[in-house]
Enzyme design. Structure first.
Site, PDB file in Angstrom:
ATOM      1  N   HIS A 193     -12.784  11.999  -6.546  1.00 13.33           N
ATOM      2  CA  HIS A 193     -13.407  10.663  -6.643  1.00 13.33           C
ATOM      3  C   HIS A 193     -14.750  10.765  -7.372  1.00 13.33           C
ATOM      4  O   HIS A 193     -15.615   9.921  -7.190  1.00 13.33           O
ATOM      5  CB  HIS A 193     -13.672  10.026  -5.261  1.00 13.33           C
ATOM      6  CG  HIS A 193     -12.447   9.606  -4.518  1.00 13.33           C
ATOM      7  ND1 HIS A 193     -12.401   9.598  -3.137  1.00 13.33           N
ATOM      8  CD2 HIS A 193     -11.250   9.152  -4.933  1.00 13.33           C
ATOM      9  CE1 HIS A 193     -11.215   9.174  -2.743  1.00 13.33           C
ATOM     10  NE2 HIS A 193     -10.494   8.893  -3.810  1.00 13.33           N
ATOM     11  N   ARG A 240      -3.565  10.689   4.752  1.00 10.02           N
ATOM     12  CA  ARG A 240      -3.952  12.111   4.766  1.00 10.02           C
ATOM     13  C   ARG A 240      -4.822  12.412   5.980  1.00 10.02           C
ATOM     14  O   ARG A 240      -5.666  11.599   6.359  1.00 10.02           O
ATOM     15  CB  ARG A 240      -4.737  12.462   3.507  1.00 10.02           C
ATOM     16  CG  ARG A 240      -3.891  12.515   2.273  1.00 10.02           C
ATOM     17  CD  ARG A 240      -4.740  12.811   1.050  1.00 10.02           C
ATOM     18  NE  ARG A 240      -4.483  11.826   0.022  1.00 10.02           N
ATOM     19  CZ  ARG A 240      -5.332  11.478  -0.937  1.00 10.02           C
ATOM     20  NH1 ARG A 240      -6.524  12.039  -1.008  1.00 10.02           N
ATOM     21  NH2 ARG A 240      -4.996  10.574  -1.814  1.00 10.02           N
ATOM     22  N   GLU A 262     -13.890   2.535 -11.537  1.00 14.19           N
ATOM     23  CA  GLU A 262     -13.575   3.810 -12.186  1.00 14.19           C
ATOM     24  C   GLU A 262     -13.086   3.596 -13.614  1.00 14.19           C
ATOM     25  O   GLU A 262     -13.359   4.408 -14.499  1.00 14.19           O
ATOM     26  CB  GLU A 262     -12.518   4.558 -11.360  1.00 14.19           C
ATOM     27  CG  GLU A 262     -13.106   5.114 -10.063  1.00 14.19           C
ATOM     28  CD  GLU A 262     -12.066   5.410  -9.007  1.00 14.19           C
ATOM     29  OE1 GLU A 262     -11.468   4.445  -8.477  1.00 14.19           O
ATOM     30  OE2 GLU A 262     -11.833   6.585  -8.703  1.00 14.19           O
TER      31      GLU A 262
END
Ligand code: ADP
Length: 407
Positions: free
Chosen positions: A183, A244, A387
């Site tokens: 990230h 996760r 992003e």
């Protein structure tokens, strides 16, 4: 060539069965079009394209990524944009793992492709998919430079004490084992926006960024440089995520193999896809979890509590790791939208100078905003991540630099 696409960057984010794309002007951040292809290689594949204020969704057979890229090209053409002649500055690709080789935006050539392939053992779920996107774009737009922007790049300079696992150093060196962090594009972009928002020089800022999406990571950043981050050699370490596990005792993996007789691949699937919030309560979407908590569901309550507990653990560690703390910033789907997570993460921290303003925190918004009280010593902010824009800017800058450097 159309004026509004000249100099624009086409950003690709290719997953194993999906392809997200966005055509964006790097200077202004204006998004000309974006879209997503889903379930590539599957019976139920579909595509959504948004341009000129219109959204088109269609079910379409997408046997592979190249077909999806060609269909995207057709969507662009239907909206009057001929990608080949649009004057694009670059195609920018998100690549998850740069390994030891890549820590800067990199112009893609055959060697770069073979090197990304070679380091795919470090990110078997991600890098091969990213490469398929790169190859499809190079086939379609051979004259537009492709740039790879790595999720690990920002954390390349992590201090050795934060980047090193305490395992046999020869084994670590042989197998490229270290904490890489992920990230990075988001942590770098958001921390830069924090400095802009506060009107302060990034060089003097000590901050914590909490990227809380489906994947989640925390970072401590001092003077614009990362000093710690919660993801490690792979994006599995750290915070509790949608599916996760985040941090676990590695002994658990041995136990699952030796005693529960799960294979390595089964453990991989368990920890990456059937753990985290989904493993604890069956749901990984935060909106559903919040509704279940309100309805008194005990598993959802436990999942939520574990999530907050881990988040506060990292907040505490990073606060101690920084010389001072100027700002804590929440970003990504959960961080930007869940006032409840933000409030519970920072509950009772007044003694450390961290004071939320409940009304500011509860107010919804789409832009960067302060949610701390006026008398809070630490600024608490919500800053939307972007992003795609960060990848577009880095790609355009690299292409401009390389053009400038030629005789
Ligand atoms: P990623 O890019 O990692 O797939 P996102 O940053 O899009 O993830 O975040 C997805 C998460 O954000 C999901 O868990 C979703 O439930 C959560 N989310 C989105 N909108 C809201 C909302 N209004 N309230 C709470 N959580 C939200």
């Amino acid at each position: 060539m159309s004026a509004d696409t000249a100099g624009a960057v086409l950003v690709f984010n290719a997953g194993s069965s999906s392809l997200k794309y966005q055509l964006v002007q790097p200077d202004t951040g204006v998004v000309i079009a974006d879209g997503i292809a889903e379930r590539i290689g599957d019976a139920g594949s579909s595509m959504t394209h948004e341009q000129n204020g219109e959204t088109v969704t269609e079910s379409v057979p997408l046997p592979d990524h190249l077909t999806a890229v060609r269909r995207a090209e057709q969507f662009f053409a239907d909206n009057g944009t001929d990608l080949v002649h649009a004057g694009l500055a670059a195609v920018g690709h998100r690549v998850v793992h740069g390994g030891r080789s890549f820590y800067e935006p990199t112009l893609v050539d055959d060697w770069v492709i073979s090197e990304i392939k070679r380091i795919s053992t470090l990110a078997p779920l991600h890098n091969p998919a990213n490469l398929v996107g790169i190859e499809a774009a190079r086939t379609l737009l051979p004259d537009v430079p492709s740039v790879a922007v790595f999720d690990t790049a920002f954390f390349h300079g992590l201090p050795p004490a934060a980047a090193t696992y305490a395992i046999d150093r020869a084994v670590a060196a042989e197998h490229a084992i270290r904490r890489y962090g992920f990230h990075g594009t988001s942590h770098e972009y958001v921390s830069g926006r924090v400095a802009e928002f506060l009107g302060k020089d990034p060089a003097g800022l000590d901050q914590i960024v909490l990227h809380l999406g489906n994947g989640a990571s925390a970072s401590a950043i001092s003077g614009g440089q990362p000093v710690d981050t919660s993801m490690g050699m792979t994006p599995l370490e750290g915070l509790v995520m949608g599916t996760r596990s985040g941090d676990i005792d590695p002994g658990l993996v041995l136990h699952l193999n030796r005693v529960a007789h799960l294979s390595v691949d089964e453990i991989d699937t368990l920890l990456n896809q059937r753990s985290g919030l989904r493993g604890l309560c069956g749901e990984n979407d935060f909106r559903s979890i919040a509704a279940l908590v309100d309805a008194g569901d005990e598993d959802a309550r436990r999942a939520y509590d574990v999530y907050i507990h881990r988040l506060r653990h990292y907040l505490g560690a990073y606060t101690f790791g920084l010389a001072k703390l100027d700002a804590i910033t929440f970003t990504a789907g959960v961080g930007e939208n869940s006032a409840r997570v933000r409030a519970d993460a920072l509950e009772g921290l007044q003694r450390f100078g961290i004071v939320l303003d409940p009304d500011r925190n509860a107010a919804a918004g789409r832009s960067a905003r302060r949610i701390s009280a006026d008398d809070s010593a630490v600024e608490v902010l919500v800053v939307p991540t972007n992003e795609e824009l960060a990848i577009a800017r880095q790609s355009a800058a690299l292409v401009a630099d390389s053009a400038g450097g030629q005789p």
